[in-house]
Design a protein around this motif. Sequence first.
Motif, PDB file in Angstrom:
ATOM      1  N   ASP A  51      -4.905  53.433 -27.383  1.00  0.00           N
ATOM      2  CA  ASP A  51      -5.710  52.757 -28.398  1.00  0.00           C
ATOM      3  C   ASP A  51      -5.547  53.502 -29.717  1.00  0.00           C
ATOM      4  N   ALA A  52      -5.919  52.838 -30.803  1.00  0.00           N
ATOM      5  CA  ALA A  52      -5.848  53.455 -32.127  1.00  0.00           C
ATOM      6  C   ALA A  52      -7.186  53.281 -32.827  1.00  0.00           C
ATOM      7  N   MET A  53      -7.548  54.273 -33.631  1.00  0.00           N
ATOM      8  CA  MET A  53      -8.740  54.191 -34.463  1.00  0.00           C
ATOM      9  C   MET A  53      -8.361  54.639 -35.871  1.00  0.00           C
ATOM     10  N   TYR A  54      -9.166  54.254 -36.855  1.00  0.00           N
ATOM     11  CA  TYR A  54      -8.815  54.553 -38.234  1.00  0.00           C
ATOM     12  C   TYR A  54      -9.769  55.573 -38.852  1.00  0.00           C
ATOM     13  N   ILE A  55      -9.199  56.448 -39.685  1.00  0.00           N
ATOM     14  CA  ILE A  55      -9.966  57.462 -40.388  1.00  0.00           C
ATOM     15  C   ILE A  55      -9.544  57.472 -41.855  1.00  0.00           C
ATOM     16  N   LYS A  56     -10.306  58.179 -42.677  1.00  0.00           N
ATOM     17  CA  LYS A  56      -9.971  58.311 -44.093  1.00  0.00           C
ATOM     18  C   LYS A  56      -9.462  59.723 -44.370  1.00  0.00           C
ATOM     19  N   VAL A  57      -8.352  59.791 -45.084  1.00  0.00           N
ATOM     20  CA  VAL A  57      -7.722  61.078 -45.400  1.00  0.00           C
ATOM     21  C   VAL A  57      -7.390  61.111 -46.890  1.00  0.00           C
ATOM     22  N   ARG A  58      -7.619  62.276 -47.500  1.00  0.00           N
ATOM     23  CA  ARG A  58      -7.270  62.440 -48.906  1.00  0.00           C
ATOM     24  C   ARG A  58      -5.780  62.797 -49.006  1.00  0.00           C
ATOM     25  N   GLU A  59      -5.077  62.039 -49.833  1.00  0.00           N
ATOM     26  CA  GLU A  59      -3.630  62.232 -49.954  1.00  0.00           C
ATOM     27  C   GLU A  59      -3.191  61.924 -51.381  1.00  0.00           C
ATOM     28  N   HIS A  60      -2.616  62.930 -52.056  1.00  0.00           N
ATOM     29  CA  HIS A  60      -2.146  62.764 -53.436  1.00  0.00           C
ATOM     30  C   HIS A  60      -3.255  62.232 -54.348  1.00  0.00           C
ATOM     31  N   GLN A  61      -4.401  62.881 -54.289  1.00  0.00           N
ATOM     32  CA  GLN A  61      -5.549  62.549 -55.137  1.00  0.00           C
ATOM     33  C   GLN A  61      -6.182  61.197 -54.811  1.00  0.00           C
ATOM     34  N   SER A  62      -5.730  60.561 -53.733  1.00  0.00           N
ATOM     35  CA  SER A  62      -6.297  59.270 -53.334  1.00  0.00           C
ATOM     36  C   SER A  62      -6.828  59.363 -51.907  1.00  0.00           C
ATOM     37  N   GLY A  99      -2.394  62.761 -25.008  1.00  0.00           N
ATOM     38  CA  GLY A  99      -1.981  63.211 -26.326  1.00  0.00           C
ATOM     39  C   GLY A  99      -2.542  62.362 -27.443  1.00  0.00           C
ATOM     40  N   LEU A 100      -2.230  62.769 -28.667  1.00  0.00           N
ATOM     41  CA  LEU A 100      -2.657  62.032 -29.853  1.00  0.00           C
ATOM     42  C   LEU A 100      -1.624  62.183 -30.948  1.00  0.00           C
ATOM     43  N   SER A 101      -1.732  61.305 -31.933  1.00  0.00           N
ATOM     44  CA  SER A 101      -0.844  61.353 -33.086  1.00  0.00           C
ATOM     45  C   SER A 101      -1.573  60.731 -34.271  1.00  0.00           C
ATOM     46  N   VAL A 102      -1.242  61.188 -35.469  1.00  0.00           N
ATOM     47  CA  VAL A 102      -1.790  60.613 -36.697  1.00  0.00           C
ATOM     48  C   VAL A 102      -0.642  60.004 -37.472  1.00  0.00           C
ATOM     49  N   ASP A 103      -0.770  58.722 -37.826  1.00  0.00           N
ATOM     50  CA  ASP A 103       0.302  58.041 -38.550  1.00  0.00           C
ATOM     51  C   ASP A 103      -0.300  57.173 -39.655  1.00  0.00           C
ATOM     52  N   HIS A 104       0.576  56.649 -40.498  1.00  0.00           N
ATOM     53  CA  HIS A 104       0.105  55.912 -41.674  1.00  0.00           C
ATOM     54  C   HIS A 104      -0.555  54.585 -41.308  1.00  0.00           C
ATOM     55  N   VAL A 105       0.093  53.814 -40.465  1.00  0.00           N
ATOM     56  CA  VAL A 105      -0.427  52.495 -40.105  1.00  0.00           C
ATOM     57  C   VAL A 105      -0.193  52.256 -38.620  1.00  0.00           C
ATOM     58  N   GLU A 106      -0.897  51.274 -38.090  1.00  0.00           N
ATOM     59  CA  GLU A 106      -0.667  50.886 -36.699  1.00  0.00           C
ATOM     60  C   GLU A 106       0.438  49.835 -36.693  1.00  0.00           C
ATOM     61  N   SER A 107       1.589  50.216 -36.228  1.00  0.00           N
ATOM     62  CA  SER A 107       2.743  49.318 -36.263  1.00  0.00           C
ATOM     63  C   SER A 107       3.624  49.555 -35.041  1.00  0.00           C
ATOM     64  N   TYR A 108       4.617  48.694 -34.882  1.00  0.00           N
ATOM     65  CA  TYR A 108       5.568  48.853 -33.790  1.00  0.00           C
ATOM     66  C   TYR A 108       6.286  50.195 -33.885  1.00  0.00           C
ATOM     67  N   GLU A 109       6.731  50.554 -35.112  1.00  0.00           N
ATOM     68  CA  GLU A 109       7.465  51.796 -35.301  1.00  0.00           C
ATOM     69  C   GLU A 109       6.620  53.020 -34.957  1.00  0.00           C
ATOM     70  N   SER A 110       5.360  53.015 -35.406  1.00  0.00           N
ATOM     71  CA  SER A 110       4.510  54.183 -35.162  1.00  0.00           C
ATOM     72  C   SER A 110       4.136  54.303 -33.683  1.00  0.00           C
ATOM     73  N   VAL A 149     -15.189  60.860 -30.663  1.00  0.00           N
ATOM     74  CA  VAL A 149     -14.418  61.321 -31.830  1.00  0.00           C
ATOM     75  C   VAL A 149     -15.076  60.823 -33.110  1.00  0.00           C
ATOM     76  N   ARG A 150     -15.481  59.552 -33.118  1.00  0.00           N
ATOM     77  CA  ARG A 150     -16.090  58.953 -34.301  1.00  0.00           C
ATOM     78  C   ARG A 150     -17.398  59.645 -34.665  1.00  0.00           C
ATOM     79  N   ARG A 151     -18.140  60.068 -33.670  1.00  0.00           N
ATOM     80  CA  ARG A 151     -19.412  60.746 -33.933  1.00  0.00           C
ATOM     81  C   ARG A 151     -19.192  62.036 -34.724  1.00  0.00           C
ATOM     82  N   ARG A 152     -18.149  62.779 -34.384  1.00  0.00           N
ATOM     83  CA  ARG A 152     -17.838  64.014 -35.108  1.00  0.00           C
ATOM     84  C   ARG A 152     -17.207  63.699 -36.468  1.00  0.00           C
ATOM     85  N   GLU A 153     -16.330  62.678 -36.476  1.00  0.00           N
ATOM     86  CA  GLU A 153     -15.584  62.352 -37.695  1.00  0.00           C
ATOM     87  C   GLU A 153     -16.493  61.802 -38.786  1.00  0.00           C
ATOM     88  N   THR A 154     -17.558  61.112 -38.392  1.00  0.00           N
ATOM     89  CA  THR A 154     -18.457  60.502 -39.370  1.00  0.00           C
ATOM     90  C   THR A 154     -19.103  61.550 -40.271  1.00  0.00           C
TER      91      THR A 154
END
Length: 388
Positions: free
Chosen positions: A167-178, A200-211, A348-353
Motif C-alpha cells: 500500500d502507499a500513503m502520502y506525506i508532505k516534504v519540504r524540497e527546494h523551498q517548496s 520494507g518501505l520506500s519514499v518516492d515522488h508519486v505513486e506510479s507504475y515506475e515507482s 505511521v500517520r499518528r506519528r507523522e501528523t
Amino acid sequence: MTQLQFSLDMDVLKESVMNSNIETVIKSAIVLVLNEFMEKERDEYLQATSYERSTERRDYRNGYYERDLTMSIGKLTLKVPRTRNGEFSPSVFEKYARCDQAFVLSMLEMVVNGVSTRKVTHIVEQLCGENVSKSFVSSLTQKLDPIMNEWANRSLNTTYYPYVFVDAMYIKVREHQSVVSKAIYIATAITEDDKREILGLSVDHVESYESWSRFFQHLKSRGLQSPKLIISDAHQGLQKAIQREFIGTSWQRCNVHFKRNIFDKLPKKDSTEIRFMIKRVFEAITVEDIRKFKDELMEQFSGISKYEKALQILDEGFEDTIQYMNFPEPIRKHIRSTNSLERLNQEVRRRETVIRIFPNTQSAFRLVGAVLMEYQKTNYEKRKSLSK
C-alpha cells in the motif's frame, strides 16, 4: 579501586550556599567532588602523589584543561587533570557517556513517537537548563540512519512469504523551498508459519507504475521470492507492476475497498435490499456459493438504472476480489483485505501528523522506518508473551 579522601574548598562551597540558589549549590558541590575524584584517579595512574619521589612513577603531571559535562541538573565545567604523555583519561566522562547515550536514545524515542523537533528541544532545555538548537536535535536523530539502513536492506531470502500486502500513503516534504507531496510505499507479509512481518518501505515522488516497479525490484534484490498472492488496492500502476515483476503471482483486490467502491455508487435511499445481498455475496464460505450469490444479485437488479454503476463495478472487479477463496479457509480472513496494513498506516500517520512537514526525504524515511521497526518489535514481543 580509587579511594577518595576529599579535601574540598569549603570557602567556595560556602559562598555558593550564601549567595546562590539551591541549583547552583548542588552544581558547585558536584563540581568539587568530581574534580577531586579525577585528581585522585591521576595520582593512582601516576603511582605517585604531588611532589612525591617514587621509582614506580609512570608519568608526570601536566596541569589541567576545562571540559563541560552535561548532566540532568545542567552543564558542569570541570578541571580535568592531564599528564605529559597524554595517556591518562579520567573515568568520569566514560561513566557519564553511558548516561549521555541513554539521554540521546530517549530523545530519539521522543522523535520516533511523533514528538516534534521543537518540542524535543524544549524538553531538553527543561531537563538540562541548556539552549539546544533544532539542528542539534536533528543531528542526533541521524544516529538512526545506520540502524535504519541495515534493517531496510536486510536479506529476505531465508524465509518464504506466500502472502504479501502492499500500500502507499502520502506525506508532505519540504524540497527546494517548496512543500511537495511524496508517496511512502510499505510492504508487509504473512509467512508460512502465519507470522506477520514488515518487509520494507520506500519514499518516492508519486505513486506510479515506475515507482512501484522500483520498490518491487528492491525487495527482489534482497531475496524476496514470488509470493502466491499479493493483496492491494486497485491502483492501475500497481497492478501493472505486480504483473511485470511477479510472473505467476495472483493478485487479490482488497475486499473492503472493493465493497466501499460499490456502495459509494448506490443511492442512499431505497437500497437496503441490494446492500444486504452484496454483503451476502462476500460472506459466502465456498467459491461455488460466492459465484451463485453474485449471479442471483445481478439477475435480480440488472436493468434498474439507479443500480447500474454499482453493478458494473461489481461485475468488472469480482474475480480479482475473490482470489482469497482459492486458499485454505483458515487463512482467508487474513488475506482478503489490506486491513492489517491499513492499521499499520494509521500508526505511521499518528506519528507523522505531529511533524506535519518533513524537512527532507531522508528524515521521512528515518521516522517511518523507525516506527515500522518499533511496531514489528512490539508485535513480536506480544506474540512471544502469548506463546508462553
